[in-house]
Design a protein around this motif. Structure first.
Motif, PDB file in Angstrom:
ATOM      1  N   SER A 121       0.742  -1.027   0.119  1.00 45.03           N
ATOM      2  CA  SER A 121       0.079   0.088   0.123  1.00 45.03           C
ATOM      3  C   SER A 121       1.086   1.137  -0.018  1.00 45.03           C
ATOM      4  O   SER A 121       2.202   1.110   0.112  1.00 45.03           O
ATOM      5  N   SER A 177       4.371   3.207  -3.715  1.00 39.91           N
ATOM      6  CA  SER A 177       3.766   1.863  -3.411  1.00 39.91           C
ATOM      7  C   SER A 177       4.130   0.950  -4.725  1.00 39.91           C
ATOM      8  O   SER A 177       4.589   1.487  -5.796  1.00 39.91           O
ATOM      9  N   GLU A 187       2.565  -2.413  -7.009  1.00 41.63           N
ATOM     10  CA  GLU A 187       1.524  -3.331  -7.509  1.00 41.63           C
ATOM     11  C   GLU A 187       1.680  -4.180  -8.639  1.00 41.63           C
ATOM     12  O   GLU A 187       2.262  -3.800  -9.570  1.00 41.63           O
TER      13      GLU A 187
END
Length: 287
Positions: A27, A70, A72
């Motif tokens: 996150s 972050s 991903e």
């Protein structure tokens, strides 16, 4: 205690923490220390502030203090591993205890670079380790950190200083306005236009991130790399049409296009005439 809290505690205690990390997704977060990251394996999407950048094996970057970022995952099946070096400014030099940003590091007497020479902010770029110099430095730091031989912190400090110097070299080497690197790209195109070249390939050769190189070239050339490459190829094709009797398909191949039909359409779009019409209008040059 979360993993980030654990790492933060170690950094605050020792000034530095190094680890192998395989977290493909995290996150958005920020921290009170610098983070020097090297991608050992895999690909993932990295967000830094408002910028999203795909990072892959051999890429590296440095995250400034308090910059939010972050990760991903882009593939559930692909492994993703990084070497993560987290450190406080004062680890490099005790005099930097009050440093709050990257410029404070590079103005230090150990790593003295003039930030006014930078085309872009070093901590907002992704770099590619074409010659594996940074990989060697990161692996040595990780080895010293894990083994903890006598004076290992001094060894790590030296390697880290060299790694940071190599990173800022990438930014300062382009000159005040990027003209040197733009000239290099144009020369590269002139010598390799018949090959299937890409700006991505060139970015690896010159150790620049693709996004940064694209911005620099477009700014200085007045057009994108793709447009410049196409214009160069069409110009070379025009010369061949004027001075040789080679077929359209042959000329297409000689200037880097494997599909004659695509070349035909592109030539007409660029010059407003077909290759045959262009050749007919310059018949006197061949005669």
């Amino acid at each position: 205690m979360t993993h980030l809290e654990e790492c933060t505690g170690m950094v605050m205690k020792d000034g530095i923490c190094l680890e192998l990390c395989d977290h493909k997704t995290t996150s958005a977060h920020h921290h009170c220390f610098f983070e020097f990251v090297y991608v050992l394996k895999g690909t993932t999407l990295h967000t830094l502030g408002n910028r999203k950048m795909m990072i892959k094996e051999g890429d590296y970057f440095l995250i400034d203090i308090d910059n939010t970022h972050s990760y991903e995952s882009v593939s559930e099946n692909e492994e993703f591993t990084i070497i993560n070096c987290m450190f406080l400014p004062q680890f490099l030099d005790r005099a930097l205890v009050h440093a709050h940003q990257f410029n404070d590091l590079i103005n230090n007497y150990l790593i003295h670079f003039n930030s006014r020479n930078f085309e872009s902010i070093p901590t907002m770029n992704i770099y590619h380790d074409a010659d594996k110099k940074i990989l060697f430095l990161m692996q040595q730091m990780l080895h010293e950190y894990q083994k903890k031989d006598k004076e290992y912190m001094e060894v790590i400090r030296s390697y880290l200083s060299v790694a940071i110097i190599n990173l800022v070299r990438n930014v300062s080497n382009i000159g005040d306005d990027g003209r040197d690197i733009t000239h290099y790209i144009k020369e590269y195109v002139a010598n390799n236009y018949a090959q299937p070249i890409t700006l991505s390939e060139i970015s690896k050769n010159v150790n620049f991130s693709l996004s940064n190189l694209s911005i620099i070239f477009t700014k200085n050339a007045g057009m994108t790399f793709r447009e410049y490459l196409q214009n160069t190829r069409i110009k070379k094709a025009s010369e061949l049409l004027e001075r040789t009797n080679k077929t359209i398909a042959e000329i297409a191949g000689l200037v880097g296009y494997t599909d004659p039909a695509f070349f035909y359409r592109l030539f007409k779009k660029t010059t407003n005439v077909t290759p045959q019409e262009y050749r007919a209008g310059h018949a006197d040059i061949r005669n």
